[in-house]
Design an enzyme around this catalytic site. Structure first.
Site, PDB file in Angstrom:
ATOM      1  N   THR A  82       0.879  -1.171   0.000  1.00 20.84           N
ATOM      2  CA  THR A  82       0.000   0.000   0.000  1.00 20.84           C
ATOM      3  C   THR A  82       0.914   1.218   0.000  1.00 20.84           C
ATOM      4  O   THR A  82       1.614   1.489   0.982  1.00 20.84           O
ATOM      5  CB  THR A  82      -0.902   0.031   1.252  1.00 20.84           C
ATOM      6  OG1 THR A  82      -1.659  -1.182   1.299  1.00 20.84           O
ATOM      7  CG2 THR A  82      -1.846   1.214   1.200  1.00 20.84           C
ATOM      8  N   LYS A 126      -7.458   1.711  -3.088  1.00 19.83           N
ATOM      9  CA  LYS A 126      -7.130   1.325  -1.703  1.00 19.83           C
ATOM     10  C   LYS A 126      -7.337   2.527  -0.759  1.00 19.83           C
ATOM     11  O   LYS A 126      -7.786   2.363   0.370  1.00 19.83           O
ATOM     12  CB  LYS A 126      -5.682   0.813  -1.645  1.00 19.83           C
ATOM     13  CG  LYS A 126      -5.147   0.519  -0.260  1.00 19.83           C
ATOM     14  CD  LYS A 126      -5.658  -0.783   0.335  1.00 19.83           C
ATOM     15  CE  LYS A 126      -5.118  -0.956   1.753  1.00 19.83           C
ATOM     16  NZ  LYS A 126      -5.468  -2.222   2.361  1.00 19.83           N
ATOM     17  N   LYS A 185      -0.107   5.400   8.098  1.00 18.77           N
ATOM     18  CA  LYS A 185       0.584   5.548   6.806  1.00 18.77           C
ATOM     19  C   LYS A 185      -0.456   5.686   5.691  1.00 18.77           C
ATOM     20  O   LYS A 185      -0.362   6.579   4.853  1.00 18.77           O
ATOM     21  CB  LYS A 185       1.476   4.334   6.544  1.00 18.77           C
ATOM     22  CG  LYS A 185       1.961   4.248   5.101  1.00 18.77           C
ATOM     23  CD  LYS A 185       2.653   2.946   4.794  1.00 18.77           C
ATOM     24  CE  LYS A 185       1.783   1.728   4.919  1.00 18.77           C
ATOM     25  NZ  LYS A 185       1.348   1.100   3.688  1.00 18.77           N
TER      26      LYS A 185
END
Ligand code: NAP
Length: 289
Positions: A97, A172, A240
């Site tokens: 990711t 995502k 993150k």
């Protein structure tokens, strides 16, 4: 059966690479900490290499699942990076990711070498990786995607191309924005119900059959009530992901006011020592005292 490489044998990468080997592919793995690569070979067979470049040599498809943007850069274009070992026509699939920008950058760098890059972040957590039931969101070109898709499917229940380079990462981000809001809503609701003296397990069973139902309610509601937070995706990783989403939102001009606030709440959870707790630990902020 293809010759494949897998870089990054963490919580996610270890079982994902395992599915490739279990399905008969010839897999060479690389992990920064060599002991994990040796443990993987002991469990699944195959070979371990000392560098991403060595692992990638001769592979038709190279996969990676590392941490953040700088880590993807390190294993692809860093010293002894995979791109140096890959032949023209081969495919690179990144399951990390990361930002949409790095996906677009690496797509362009790869293209100059004739390597076909696909950004392919995953959803489904540690359990999804271990059970081979991940959801994989891809960005890139159709032709290499069609080649990689049946291979990725060894550890996925859904593999979808959503658009040009970066589209997997953007999808995502949408996923993580949804989850952050859902978990804050669930935290407030469960805390509210407990303070009101309700049997919240019973309440969730009832309202879980109605319009408030969600995966998070079904899978994390009970453990949130029980004050248990050792179920997969960690707060450090979520921060993150939200950082990446907020940076992207700044560029596109899409307001994310609630996500921004919840990102701060996750910062508070980290300060409480909860960096490795799962993301449903947002409710802990109400239990501080
Ligand atoms: N865990 C989840 O539930 C989940 C769910 C969906 C998506 N993801 C995403 O999947 C990715 C991996 O997550 P994870 O849970 O598997 O993480 P993890 O267990 O911490 O593993 C990270 C892996 O990346 C390697 N790595 C990190 N930085 C590196 C670098 N600079 N150079 C070379 N290798 C490096 C690590 O090597 P070492 O062994 O040497 O540290 C390790 O193999 C992350 O982007 C995460 O956001 C995770």
């Amino acid at each position: 059966m293809a010759k494949l490489a897998f870089l990054g044998l963490g919580v996610m990468g270890f079982p994902m690479a395992g599915y490739l080997a279990k399905n008969g592919h010839e897999v060479t793995v690389y992990n920064r900490t060599r002991a994990k690569a040796d443990a993987w070979v002991a469990k699944y067979g195959g070979k371990a290499a000392d560098t991403p470049k060595a692992a990638a040599q001769g592979a038709a498809i190279v996969f990676s699942c590392v941490g953040d943007d700088p880590d993807v850069r390190a294993v692809t274009v860093g010293a002894n990076g995979a791109f140096d070992g890959m032949a023209a026509g081969s495919i690179y699939v990144d399951h990390t990711t990361a930002s949409a920008n790095i996906a677009r950058d690496l797509f362009a760098v790869a293209a100059k070498k004739g390597i076909r890059f696909i950004d392919a972040p995953v959803s489904g957590g540690q359990a999804g990786a271990e059970n081979g039931t991940l959801t994989v969101m891809c960005g890139g070109e159709a032709a290499p995607f069609e080649i990689a898709k049946p291979v990725i499917a060894h550890y996925a229940k859904a593999v979808t191309l959503l658009g040009p380079p970066g589209s997997g990462q953007l999808t995502k981000m949408v996923n993580q924005i949804c989850i952050a809001g859902l978990l804050q809503g669930l935290s407030e609701a469960i805390n509210f119900g407990l303070k009101a003296g309700l049997d919240m397990k019973q309440v969730l069973e009832v309202i879980g059959k109605g319009a408030a139902q969600s995966w998070q309610m079904d899978n994390r509601g009970k453990t949130m009530i029980e004050d248990k937070f050792e179920f997969g995706f960690a707060v450090d990783w979520m921060r993150k992901d939200l950082r990446i989403s907020l940076e992207e939102a700044k560029k596109s001009g899409a307001p994310l006011p609630v996500t921004e606030v919840i990102n701060g709440y996750y910062g508070e959870v980290q300060k409480m020592g909860g960096g490795r707790w799962d993301t449903s630990s947002l409710i802990r902020r109400f239990r501080k005292a």
